[in-house]
Design a protein around this motif. Structure first.
Motif, PDB file in Angstrom:
ATOM      1  N   ILE A 178     -43.520 -13.977  55.198  1.00  0.00           N
ATOM      2  CA  ILE A 178     -42.349 -14.546  55.880  1.00  0.00           C
ATOM      3  C   ILE A 178     -41.153 -13.606  55.736  1.00  0.00           C
ATOM      4  N   ALA A 179     -40.927 -13.100  54.505  1.00  0.00           N
ATOM      5  CA  ALA A 179     -39.783 -12.211  54.256  1.00  0.00           C
ATOM      6  C   ALA A 179     -39.931 -10.876  54.981  1.00  0.00           C
ATOM      7  N   THR A 180     -41.157 -10.373  55.080  1.00  0.00           N
ATOM      8  CA  THR A 180     -41.389  -9.039  55.646  1.00  0.00           C
ATOM      9  C   THR A 180     -41.585  -9.069  57.161  1.00  0.00           C
ATOM     10  N   PHE A 181     -42.350 -10.058  57.652  1.00  0.00           N
ATOM     11  CA  PHE A 181     -42.731 -10.084  59.072  1.00  0.00           C
ATOM     12  C   PHE A 181     -42.103 -11.235  59.856  1.00  0.00           C
ATOM     13  N   GLY A 182     -41.505 -12.197  59.155  1.00  0.00           N
ATOM     14  CA  GLY A 182     -40.924 -13.349  59.838  1.00  0.00           C
ATOM     15  C   GLY A 182     -41.951 -14.351  60.319  1.00  0.00           C
ATOM     16  N   ARG A 183     -43.191 -14.197  59.873  1.00  0.00           N
ATOM     17  CA  ARG A 183     -44.267 -15.119  60.268  1.00  0.00           C
ATOM     18  C   ARG A 183     -45.410 -15.005  59.261  1.00  0.00           C
ATOM     19  N   LEU A 184     -46.316 -15.990  59.321  1.00  0.00           N
ATOM     20  CA  LEU A 184     -47.539 -15.908  58.523  1.00  0.00           C
ATOM     21  C   LEU A 184     -48.575 -15.140  59.319  1.00  0.00           C
ATOM     22  N   LEU A 185     -49.289 -14.259  58.652  1.00  0.00           N
ATOM     23  CA  LEU A 185     -50.330 -13.462  59.302  1.00  0.00           C
ATOM     24  C   LEU A 185     -51.674 -14.155  59.176  1.00  0.00           C
ATOM     25  N   GLU A 186     -52.520 -13.967  60.177  1.00  0.00           N
ATOM     26  CA  GLU A 186     -53.902 -14.450  60.098  1.00  0.00           C
ATOM     27  C   GLU A 186     -54.773 -13.242  59.799  1.00  0.00           C
ATOM     28  N   GLY A 187     -55.639 -13.387  58.811  1.00  0.00           N
ATOM     29  CA  GLY A 187     -56.462 -12.252  58.431  1.00  0.00           C
ATOM     30  C   GLY A 187     -57.896 -12.632  58.159  1.00  0.00           C
ATOM     31  N   CYS A 188     -58.700 -11.604  57.938  1.00  0.00           N
ATOM     32  CA  CYS A 188     -60.117 -11.771  57.616  1.00  0.00           C
ATOM     33  C   CYS A 188     -60.412 -10.989  56.340  1.00  0.00           C
ATOM     34  N   ALA A 189     -61.298 -11.542  55.527  1.00  0.00           N
ATOM     35  CA  ALA A 189     -61.706 -10.846  54.305  1.00  0.00           C
ATOM     36  C   ALA A 189     -62.385  -9.529  54.668  1.00  0.00           C
ATOM     37  N   ASP A 190     -62.097  -8.500  53.892  1.00  0.00           N
ATOM     38  CA  ASP A 190     -62.712  -7.190  54.084  1.00  0.00           C
ATOM     39  C   ASP A 190     -62.621  -6.469  52.745  1.00  0.00           C
ATOM     40  N   ALA A 191     -63.005  -5.215  52.699  1.00  0.00           N
ATOM     41  CA  ALA A 191     -62.946  -4.450  51.451  1.00  0.00           C
ATOM     42  C   ALA A 191     -62.716  -2.986  51.759  1.00  0.00           C
ATOM     43  N   LEU A 192     -62.110  -2.306  50.771  1.00  0.00           N
ATOM     44  CA  LEU A 192     -61.821  -0.887  50.858  1.00  0.00           C
ATOM     45  C   LEU A 192     -62.805  -0.142  49.965  1.00  0.00           C
ATOM     46  N   PRO A 193     -63.824   0.508  50.558  1.00  0.00           N
ATOM     47  CA  PRO A 193     -64.841   1.188  49.750  1.00  0.00           C
ATOM     48  C   PRO A 193     -64.319   2.476  49.109  1.00  0.00           C
ATOM     49  N   GLY A 194     -64.880   2.796  47.924  1.00  0.00           N
ATOM     50  CA  GLY A 194     -64.560   4.051  47.262  1.00  0.00           C
ATOM     51  C   GLY A 194     -63.235   4.049  46.517  1.00  0.00           C
ATOM     52  N   TYR A 195     -62.647   2.874  46.342  1.00  0.00           N
ATOM     53  CA  TYR A 195     -61.361   2.745  45.652  1.00  0.00           C
ATOM     54  C   TYR A 195     -61.475   1.723  44.530  1.00  0.00           C
ATOM     55  N   ALA A 196     -60.562   1.825  43.573  1.00  0.00           N
ATOM     56  CA  ALA A 196     -60.412   0.847  42.497  1.00  0.00           C
ATOM     57  C   ALA A 196     -58.912   0.610  42.328  1.00  0.00           C
ATOM     58  N   THR A 197     -58.534  -0.507  41.705  1.00  0.00           N
ATOM     59  CA  THR A 197     -57.111  -0.785  41.512  1.00  0.00           C
ATOM     60  C   THR A 197     -56.718  -0.633  40.051  1.00  0.00           C
ATOM     61  N   VAL A 198     -55.457  -0.270  39.873  1.00  0.00           N
ATOM     62  CA  VAL A 198     -54.850  -0.188  38.544  1.00  0.00           C
ATOM     63  C   VAL A 198     -53.536  -0.962  38.604  1.00  0.00           C
ATOM     64  N   PRO A 199     -53.110  -1.560  37.477  1.00  0.00           N
ATOM     65  CA  PRO A 199     -51.821  -2.254  37.470  1.00  0.00           C
ATOM     66  C   PRO A 199     -50.682  -1.248  37.645  1.00  0.00           C
ATOM     67  N   PHE A 200     -49.641  -1.677  38.319  1.00  0.00           N
ATOM     68  CA  PHE A 200     -48.505  -0.806  38.578  1.00  0.00           C
ATOM     69  C   PHE A 200     -47.218  -1.606  38.436  1.00  0.00           C
ATOM     70  N   GLU A 201     -46.264  -1.082  37.648  1.00  0.00           N
ATOM     71  CA  GLU A 201     -44.990  -1.783  37.438  1.00  0.00           C
ATOM     72  C   GLU A 201     -44.000  -1.432  38.533  1.00  0.00           C
ATOM     73  N   ILE A 202     -43.481  -2.464  39.187  1.00  0.00           N
ATOM     74  CA  ILE A 202     -42.478  -2.305  40.242  1.00  0.00           C
ATOM     75  C   ILE A 202     -41.093  -2.340  39.599  1.00  0.00           C
ATOM     76  N   THR A 203     -40.214  -1.435  40.021  1.00  0.00           N
ATOM     77  CA  THR A 203     -38.852  -1.425  39.486  1.00  0.00           C
ATOM     78  C   THR A 203     -37.815  -1.810  40.545  1.00  0.00           C
ATOM     79  N   ASP A 204     -38.208  -1.896  41.825  1.00  0.00           N
ATOM     80  CA  ASP A 204     -37.284  -2.259  42.903  1.00  0.00           C
ATOM     81  C   ASP A 204     -36.989  -3.754  42.820  1.00  0.00           C
ATOM     82  N   PRO A 205     -35.722  -4.144  42.519  1.00  0.00           N
ATOM     83  CA  PRO A 205     -35.409  -5.559  42.341  1.00  0.00           C
ATOM     84  C   PRO A 205     -35.666  -6.405  43.588  1.00  0.00           C
ATOM     85  N   GLU A 206     -35.502  -5.806  44.773  1.00  0.00           N
ATOM     86  CA  GLU A 206     -35.732  -6.553  46.012  1.00  0.00           C
ATOM     87  C   GLU A 206     -37.213  -6.893  46.180  1.00  0.00           C
ATOM     88  N   VAL A 207     -38.086  -5.945  45.876  1.00  0.00           N
ATOM     89  CA  VAL A 207     -39.530  -6.179  45.983  1.00  0.00           C
ATOM     90  C   VAL A 207     -39.972  -7.209  44.934  1.00  0.00           C
TER      91      VAL A 207
END
Length: 113
Positions: free
Chosen positions: A20-49
């Motif tokens: 809502i804050a970014t696009f002004g609407r709710l998005l409709e999506g479908c489950a999918d996956a990103l192959p060949g990647y893994a996630t790591v935790p990341f600390e955000i410092t931008d107060p707005e984000v």
């Protein structure tokens, strides 16, 4: 002509409040996956984000070097203007790249810069 694009999210862009804050609407999506990647935790410092997402720690996808790895998420069809809004939301520690998802769709995704 339809110039919509696909955007893959594995993190806060799946949250209704962020959409809502970014696009002004709710998005409709479908489950999918990103192959060949893994996630790591990341600390955000931008107060707005942090205020928009409600989270100080986000996840960041990075290439894992292992084709069996994959990051689950949701793929959304959005407009080029909404993609520009997503660029504004994401902090500079992320970069937008084009990838082929597990489904075969070509989509944009934000990964570690």
């Amino acid at each position: 002509m339809n110039d919509d694009v696909w955007l893959f999210s594995y993190g806060t862009l799946q949250q209704e409040g962020v959409q809502i804050a970014t696009f002004g609407r709710l998005l409709e999506g479908c489950a999918d996956a990103l192959p060949g990647y893994a996630t790591v935790p990341f600390e955000i410092t931008d107060p707005e984000v942090i205020a928009t997402s409600g989270k100080k720690f986000h996840t960041m996808a990075s290439p894992s070097g292992n084709p069996a790895d994959e990051v689950p998420g949701v793929v959304f069809r959005i407009t080029p203007a909404e993609l520009a809004a997503a660029d504004t939301y994401e902090v500079s520690d992320y970069k937008r790249i084009s990838v082929r998802l597990k489904s075969g769709l070509e989509a944009f995704v934000y990964v570690g810069a």
